[in-house]
Write a protein that holds these residues in place. Structure first.
Motif, PDB file in Angstrom:
ATOM      1  N   GLU A  78       0.833  -1.208   0.000  1.00  0.00           N
ATOM      2  CA  GLU A  78       0.000   0.000   0.000  1.00  0.00           C
ATOM      3  C   GLU A  78       0.862   1.249   0.000  1.00  0.00           C
ATOM      4  O   GLU A  78       0.546   2.234  -0.671  1.00  0.00           O
ATOM      5  CB  GLU A  78      -0.919  -0.011   1.220  1.00  0.00           C
ATOM      6  N   ALA A 120       2.191   1.582  -3.441  1.00  0.00           N
ATOM      7  CA  ALA A 120       1.114   2.012  -4.332  1.00  0.00           C
ATOM      8  C   ALA A 120       0.793   3.484  -4.114  1.00  0.00           C
ATOM      9  O   ALA A 120       0.563   4.230  -5.078  1.00  0.00           O
ATOM     10  CB  ALA A 120      -0.127   1.149  -4.096  1.00  0.00           C
ATOM     11  N   ASN A 121       0.774   3.889  -2.869  1.00  0.00           N
ATOM     12  CA  ASN A 121       0.515   5.303  -2.586  1.00  0.00           C
ATOM     13  C   ASN A 121       1.610   6.201  -3.137  1.00  0.00           C
ATOM     14  O   ASN A 121       1.338   7.276  -3.681  1.00  0.00           O
ATOM     15  CB  ASN A 121       0.372   5.508  -1.080  1.00  0.00           C
ATOM     16  N   SER A 174       3.546   5.449  -5.729  1.00  0.00           N
ATOM     17  CA  SER A 174       3.364   5.460  -7.188  1.00  0.00           C
ATOM     18  C   SER A 174       2.206   6.360  -7.589  1.00  0.00           C
ATOM     19  O   SER A 174       2.282   7.106  -8.578  1.00  0.00           O
ATOM     20  CB  SER A 174       3.127   4.034  -7.689  1.00  0.00           C
ATOM     21  N   LYS A 175       1.131   6.281  -6.812  1.00  0.00           N
ATOM     22  CA  LYS A 175      -0.012   7.128  -7.113  1.00  0.00           C
ATOM     23  C   LYS A 175       0.345   8.601  -6.992  1.00  0.00           C
ATOM     24  O   LYS A 175      -0.039   9.422  -7.834  1.00  0.00           O
ATOM     25  CB  LYS A 175      -1.152   6.776  -6.149  1.00  0.00           C
TER      26      LYS A 175
END
Length: 361
Positions: free
Chosen positions: A250, A253-254, A256-257
């Protein structure tokens, strides 16, 4: 008379004590000893307590009195008190918390196994306002009736309705409350002055053979519990690792986001900047085109106003005058000299030009 005779005479002159005087002194002495003994006799013995005149009630107790075997309603508080010797008998009764220990209670379980409770402790209290009624109905040893004997009865009732497994393991933790409730119910009904505070029951003694079986069962249960706990620990560790992995994923992913959003924001900013540049360029070109159109329009209007027939004729004459070539012909003189013909010729050319423009439009 010599001194020896005088001394002998003095000795003979002293009175001798009479036997009655010695008896009186002895009687007074014995009477004093008896009074002191009656006053100072301790109150621990029932016989001595009936003989004592001055007695003491300790703290946490009240004094209860009997006269001729009949219980008196007189209740005294801690301290020194007086009573009639031999006629009035007293007892100090405790009204604070006390613990009665009931020992060696045998009972038989539902399956017929004999077990023994070595000790049961009952914490109780006799209320001060019910001392007279309680002692009148049940005597000084009221706790023998409502605690000692009652515990024996209730324990046997409990064991007879439960198996050894239940008594020794399954419901052992409930025996304390069950005994307390059973004692308090009957005391509230028949002896309301007795208040049961708590009951503590020790583990009963069971036959050695059965005890070894229970110990083996407990060892097996302990091993099972250890295995279960190990499994739970392994599951917790796996769950923790999973949560850490999920958390790491997570987080990535955060990140990358966030990076993607940053790039998109940069692209969007660049696009907006390009749109602004394009709008500025279009506005500038539109302004230039409008300026050129306005200039041409104004030049056309100026030319329209300026290119009159007279002006054109003037320019024609100036052009002919500046021309170094001379043409000869039969119509040349008439062309040069007839200005009206020149004007008509120019108007015809202008009309033809306008008609061609209209046709193209």
């Amino acid at each position: 008379m010599d001194p020896q005779q005088q001394g002998a005479g003095a000795t003979q002159a002293q009175p001798r004590p009479q036997p009655g005087d010695s008896s009186a002194i002895l009687a007074v002495f014995l009477t004093f000893i008896a009074i002191v003994s009656l006053i100072l006799i301790p109150s621990s013995s029932s016989v001595k307590s009936s003989l004592a005149i001055l007695h003491q009630i300790p703290e946490g107790h009240v004094g209860v009195y009997w006269r001729g075997g009949a219980l008196l309603e007189t209740i005294t508080h801690p301290g020194f008190h007086l009573k009639l010797p031999l006629i009035t008998h007293y007892e100090p009764v405790q009204v604070t918390l006390q613990t009665d220990q009931v020992t060696d209670i045998p009972c038989g379980t539902k399956g017929g196994v004999m077990i023994n409770f070595e000790k049961i402790e009952v914490v109780n209290r006799l209320r001060k306002e019910y001392v007279y009624e309680t002692l009148r109905d049940y005597g000084v040893q009221y706790d023998k009736t409502w605690i000692y004997d009652k515990i024996h009865h209730e324990i046997n009732q409990f064991c007879s309705s439960h198996s050894l497994q239940q008594v020794y393991i399954d419901v052992f933790d409930q025996i304390d409350e069950k005994m307390k409730d059973a004692l308090q119910v009957d005391c509230t009904r028949y002896a309301p002055g007795i208040e049961i505070i708590s009951v503590r029951v020790t583990k009963p003694t069971i036959p050695d053979r059965i005890r070894r079986n229970f110990e083996q069962m407990e060892e097996e249960r302990t091993r099972v519990l250890i295995a279960i706990e190990k499994q739970k620990v392994a599951e917790k560790e796996a769950e923790t690792s999973k949560k850490m992995a999920i958390s790491e994923a997570e987080k990535n992913a955060n990140v990358s986001k966030i990076l993607m959003e940053q790039k998109l924001m940069e692209k969007d900013s660049a696009r907006k900047q390009e749109e602004i540049d394009n709008q500025m360029y279009l506005a500038r070109q539109r302004g230039l085109a409008d300026a050129d159109f306005y200039r041409v329009l104004k030049e056309a209007e100026a030319n329209k106003l300026m290119l009159t027939p007279e002006y054109l004729e003037l320019k024609f004459i100036e052009a002919i005058a500046d021309n170094t070539k001379i043409f000869f012909g039969e119509k040349v003189p008439s062309m040069i000299l007839d200005q009206r013909l020149l004007g008509n010729f120019l108007q015809e050319i202008s009309r033809n030009t306008s008609m061609k423009g209209s046709a193209y439009a």
